[in-house]
Scaffold this motif. Sequence first.
Motif, mmCIF file in Angstrom:
data_model
loop_
_atom_site.group_PDB
_atom_site.id
_atom_site.type_symbol
_atom_site.label_atom_id
_atom_site.label_comp_id
_atom_site.label_asym_id
_atom_site.label_seq_id
_atom_site.Cartn_x
_atom_site.Cartn_y
_atom_site.Cartn_z
ATOM 1 N N LEU A 1 -14.222 23.424 26.887
ATOM 2 C CA LEU A 1 -13.419 22.552 26.020
ATOM 3 C C LEU A 1 -13.954 21.132 25.956
ATOM 4 N N ASN A 2 -14.680 20.702 27.008
ATOM 5 C CA ASN A 2 -15.169 19.333 27.035
ATOM 6 C C ASN A 2 -16.664 19.224 26.761
ATOM 7 N N ASP A 3 -17.265 20.322 26.291
ATOM 8 C CA ASP A 3 -18.676 20.254 25.884
ATOM 9 C C ASP A 3 -18.808 19.314 24.689
ATOM 10 N N ASN A 4 -19.944 18.667 24.616
ATOM 11 C CA ASN A 4 -20.193 17.788 23.482
ATOM 12 C C ASN A 4 -20.760 18.597 22.313
ATOM 13 N N VAL A 5 -20.246 18.344 21.133
ATOM 14 C CA VAL A 5 -20.825 18.973 19.941
ATOM 15 C C VAL A 5 -22.011 18.109 19.512
ATOM 16 N N PRO A 6 -23.230 18.670 19.481
ATOM 17 C CA PRO A 6 -24.395 17.840 19.165
ATOM 18 C C PRO A 6 -24.233 17.136 17.823
ATOM 19 N N TYR A 7 -24.716 15.922 17.732
ATOM 20 C CA TYR A 7 -24.689 15.058 16.561
ATOM 21 C C TYR A 7 -23.300 14.480 16.289
ATOM 22 N N PHE A 8 -22.246 15.313 16.368
ATOM 23 C CA PHE A 8 -20.924 14.838 15.978
ATOM 24 C C PHE A 8 -20.203 14.075 17.090
ATOM 25 N N LEU B 1 -5.805 29.319 16.157
ATOM 26 C CA LEU B 1 -6.996 29.078 16.992
ATOM 27 C C LEU B 1 -7.658 30.337 17.539
ATOM 28 N N HIS B 2 -8.943 30.474 17.245
ATOM 29 C CA HIS B 2 -9.826 31.416 17.948
ATOM 30 C C HIS B 2 -10.553 30.548 18.972
ATOM 31 N N GLN B 3 -10.260 30.756 20.225
ATOM 32 C CA GLN B 3 -10.722 29.828 21.261
ATOM 33 C C GLN B 3 -12.223 29.918 21.542
ATOM 34 N N ASN B 4 -12.685 28.925 22.280
ATOM 35 C CA ASN B 4 -14.084 28.900 22.734
ATOM 36 C C ASN B 4 -14.276 29.955 23.831
ATOM 37 N N ASP B 5 -15.534 30.274 24.122
ATOM 38 C CA ASP B 5 -15.880 31.158 25.241
ATOM 39 C C ASP B 5 -15.247 32.540 25.102
ATOM 40 N N LEU B 6 -15.230 33.056 23.875
ATOM 41 C CA LEU B 6 -14.648 34.379 23.647
ATOM 42 C C LEU B 6 -15.445 35.459 24.372
ATOM 43 N N GLY B 7 -14.703 36.416 24.951
ATOM 44 C CA GLY B 7 -15.320 37.648 25.439
ATOM 45 C C GLY B 7 -16.150 37.545 26.696
ATOM 46 N N TYR C 1 -10.463 33.061 31.312
ATOM 47 C CA TYR C 1 -9.008 32.838 31.195
ATOM 48 C C TYR C 1 -8.597 31.417 31.547
ATOM 49 N N LYS C 2 -9.338 30.762 32.448
ATOM 50 C CA LYS C 2 -8.960 29.393 32.826
ATOM 51 C C LYS C 2 -9.119 28.449 31.631
ATOM 52 N N GLY C 3 -10.239 28.600 30.946
ATOM 53 C CA GLY C 3 -10.463 27.785 29.751
ATOM 54 C C GLY C 3 -9.418 28.076 28.691
ATOM 55 N N THR C 4 -8.999 29.349 28.624
ATOM 56 C CA THR C 4 -7.970 29.744 27.657
ATOM 57 C C THR C 4 -6.671 28.988 27.925
ATOM 58 N N ILE C 5 -6.247 28.977 29.187
ATOM 59 C CA ILE C 5 -4.991 28.288 29.526
ATOM 60 C C ILE C 5 -5.138 26.785 29.276
ATOM 61 N N ASP C 6 -6.308 26.235 29.598
ATOM 62 C CA ASP C 6 -6.530 24.808 29.338
ATOM 63 C C ASP C 6 -6.382 24.494 27.848
ATOM 64 N N ALA C 7 -6.912 25.382 27.007
ATOM 65 C CA ALA C 7 -6.805 25.143 25.561
ATOM 66 C C ALA C 7 -5.352 25.245 25.112
ATOM 67 N N LEU C 8 -4.614 26.217 25.676
ATOM 68 C CA LEU C 8 -3.199 26.357 25.303
ATOM 69 C C LEU C 8 -2.418 25.105 25.692
ATOM 70 N N LYS C 9 -2.841 24.477 26.796
ATOM 71 C CA LYS C 9 -2.131 23.287 27.286
ATOM 72 C C LYS C 9 -2.226 22.103 26.317
ATOM 73 N N ILE C 10 -3.223 22.145 25.443
ATOM 74 C CA ILE C 10 -3.366 21.033 24.491
ATOM 75 C C ILE C 10 -2.108 20.902 23.633
ATOM 76 N N ALA C 11 -1.403 22.033 23.445
ATOM 77 C CA ALA C 11 -0.193 22.007 22.600
ATOM 78 C C ALA C 11 0.996 21.369 23.310
ATOM 79 N N GLU C 12 0.902 21.153 24.599
ATOM 80 C CA GLU C 12 2.057 20.647 25.362
ATOM 81 C C GLU C 12 2.544 19.316 24.785
ATOM 82 N N GLY C 13 3.846 19.236 24.623
ATOM 83 C CA GLY C 13 4.437 17.969 24.191
ATOM 84 C C GLY C 13 4.397 17.712 22.692
#
Lengths: 268, 576
Positions: free
Chosen positions: B206-213, B239-245, B250-262
């Motif tokens: 989730l915290n990887d840098n997207v090159p150029y952007f 959302l189709h999450q990062n790191d599929l398959g 699963y840890k990254g999955t829960i971290d992404a779900l947490k973005i919706a908190e609040g």
Amino acid sequence: MATVTLKPTKVPELMFEGYSITPDAFAGKTPAQIADLPGHEGKIVMKLGDFFEVTGNAGDTAADTNIVINGDCTRVKYIGARMTAGSVTVNGNTDMYLGGWMKGGKIHVKGNVDSFCGIQMQGGELVVDGDAKNHVGCAYRGDWRGMKGGTIRIKGSAGNDIGTFMLGGTIIIEKDAFIHVSTHAEGGTVIIKGDVEGRVGGQMVKGDMYVLGKIKFMMPGYQKVGTVEKEVDGTKATFDHYIGDLGERHPKSKGEIIYANLYLKAAA
Amino acid sequence: MADGELIVKGGYVVDPTRKIDGEVADIAMKDGKIVDKVSSSAKVIDAKGKVVMAGGVDVHSHVAGPKVNAGRLMRPEDKLLSGTCRSGMAQKNGYRMESGFSIPSVFRTGYEYGRMGYSFVMEAAMPPLLAPHTHEEIHDTPIIDEAALPVFGNNWFVMEYLQKGEVENTAAYIAWLLKVTKGYGIKVVNPGGTAAWAWGLNCLNLNDNVPYFEITPAEIIRGLIEANEYLGLPHSMHLHQNDLGNPGNYKGTIDALKIAEGIKAKNKFGREQVMHSTHLQFHAYGGTTWADFNSKAKEVMDYVNKQKNITIDLGCVTLDETTTMTADGPFEHHLHGLNHLKWTNVDVELETAAGIVPFVYDPQSKVCDIQWAVGLELALFAKDMNRTFITTDHPNAGPFTRYPRVIKWLMSKKAREATLGSFKHKDKVIEATNIHGIDRELSLFEIAQMTRSGPAQCLGLKNVYGGLAPGMSAEVAVYDLNYKNMPSDPEKIEAAFQRAACFIKSGEIVVKDGEVVSNGHKKTVWVNVKMPENPQVTRDVTQAFTKGTYTMNLINYPVREYLAPHPYVIDVDVEA
């Protein structure tokens, strides 16, 4: 053993899809029931009896049933397709998909066959006395699971795309072949007793090829590794041994990389 | 929409929107709408001893568009043994030829959904540039109403605005794009990762840098949720999450779900979630390699159960030979490296990419069996079935025609055990999953929540689809199942859901005794956001087309009216 004889009575206007002409479909049926079996002509469902006169008797099982076709089947496709046992003898030519997907039994065609004979074959024996067109023992368009077993013998020559995506079994072409032999293959053996134009074993992962004549244009991905004596289908000869296709992935077995083998008869 | 009156009489009605669970009742319809009562001249459909539900709603399925079509072209062998291309009943009845198994033709797609009693299907990923093609296919798919979600997660405009924290501009751009592509909402596929793929890279974290952007997937996800709620769209960010398959994702999955908190949902469509996390099965894996690969469905669902503002769909593996296709380009390349089968890769300029690889979910493979278990476990651990929807991420984890089989597995422990018992590596699968120890069997009410009321509410369509209340669209499916006396043989559950006894689409009988009897009158649903013009976004978009960033002219970009000739437009007003 019981024999059913089919005699062509009418040339189909379009191609007739004779997928019912198998010992499996005939077994346990009377001539009248056999004549009632379906087959497509274009989009219309016809009956075998519309194109053939049926005589003789079928056995109780496919293994007990021989089919003899006395006459020309140049416009009949799928003869013996998906058969598992018994035999089919054609005293004439046939159209495409002869013995396609067959699992067992024997097919003998005394004339020539069109393309796609023995496509995705899994077992049994297919003999053609004349020539075959393209796609002998290859995979269905798009499929990566080609011929898995059985033997195809073409006593004449064959066209292009022989044994594409082959996984097992043997194909013997007694005369010449054109291009694309064992492309993408991962097993099986192809023996060509005549000359080949080229593209032999392109992207081949595993399996064996024997060429007793000449290859006009070698693939660049093959490397000569030695000379061996071998007996191939009754012929003893000295072969140059090539491995390849070096541009393709190859599996490892016991620490060694497995290549496809091309045995090309050494110049005398 | 059909004129005239219809009444479905005497069936066991299952309608979660009104908390009706198996009551014997009549459903009356007039002029394409459900009504309180009809006159005695109404056409009667006898549903005595059968289950009556609203038409199904599919929240996520790849059924139209360039990658679906590329999959069809790439896999002629998918049509060879699909069986009904010649002898199909529909064709015998004078309807169109059907072909294909994992990527069925448009006709087969419409007919099969119809036979299963489905009303609405969301095409889950539409590349904006190729929206005209997507709409042509949607228009050619009979019976079902459809909408399409344009992909935004790797869009250059979105990444540039969000990098500068400009949510309002992002929202204005989204509003413009939904209008010109006749799109429905915001789809996000591997945010940042597909853009990185243009450099041969990916964003697995989730915290990887997207090159150029110079932005991260987490920032893209949060920004698009905010833009979605700024606009008040009927559907949430999808959302189709990062790191599929990958094992251990699963840890990254829960971290992404947490973005919706609040974050609170703001809309007038009755939608409560701000994030829909799709095909969660592919994102609930433990282990570090394929050797110690295991299920983390429980861990993921424990989080989903307590976090009320997210919804999920399953993406169940059905153990079939299928065709994977996704805008997650780098994932498809990775998959091709695993199975060595043919691979297609496409880049869509400025917007997205796609990949296609055939895949065989082999029941004799331990990994595939664990994937199968994970998909079902997600549903069986779920507490709120109105937030948990049945999908197979068609065709990625299996074809949509297997929904009835998924329902069978969810409703019957016996059916699950039979499948589990057929595995070569049964013991290893039991060890790596929870499925063997779960006794839960879902009820028809829960299945109706997962396939009707839930997805309809999630899509902001709860006043139209997913229920049988008067005023809603007349979408009624009748299944040959006795509510009071459910069959002990689970195969009969599958058979009943595979072929509806009767299906009424927009007040018209389209399926009778499991066979198609009408091509129906399908609609294309899209969202028209009305907001004041944003001069900066207008300038940026115009420049992209005139200065050669895009290789086409702006005038050729929008979807023309004739491509969606039967629109159902949902207006959204955004105040300045």
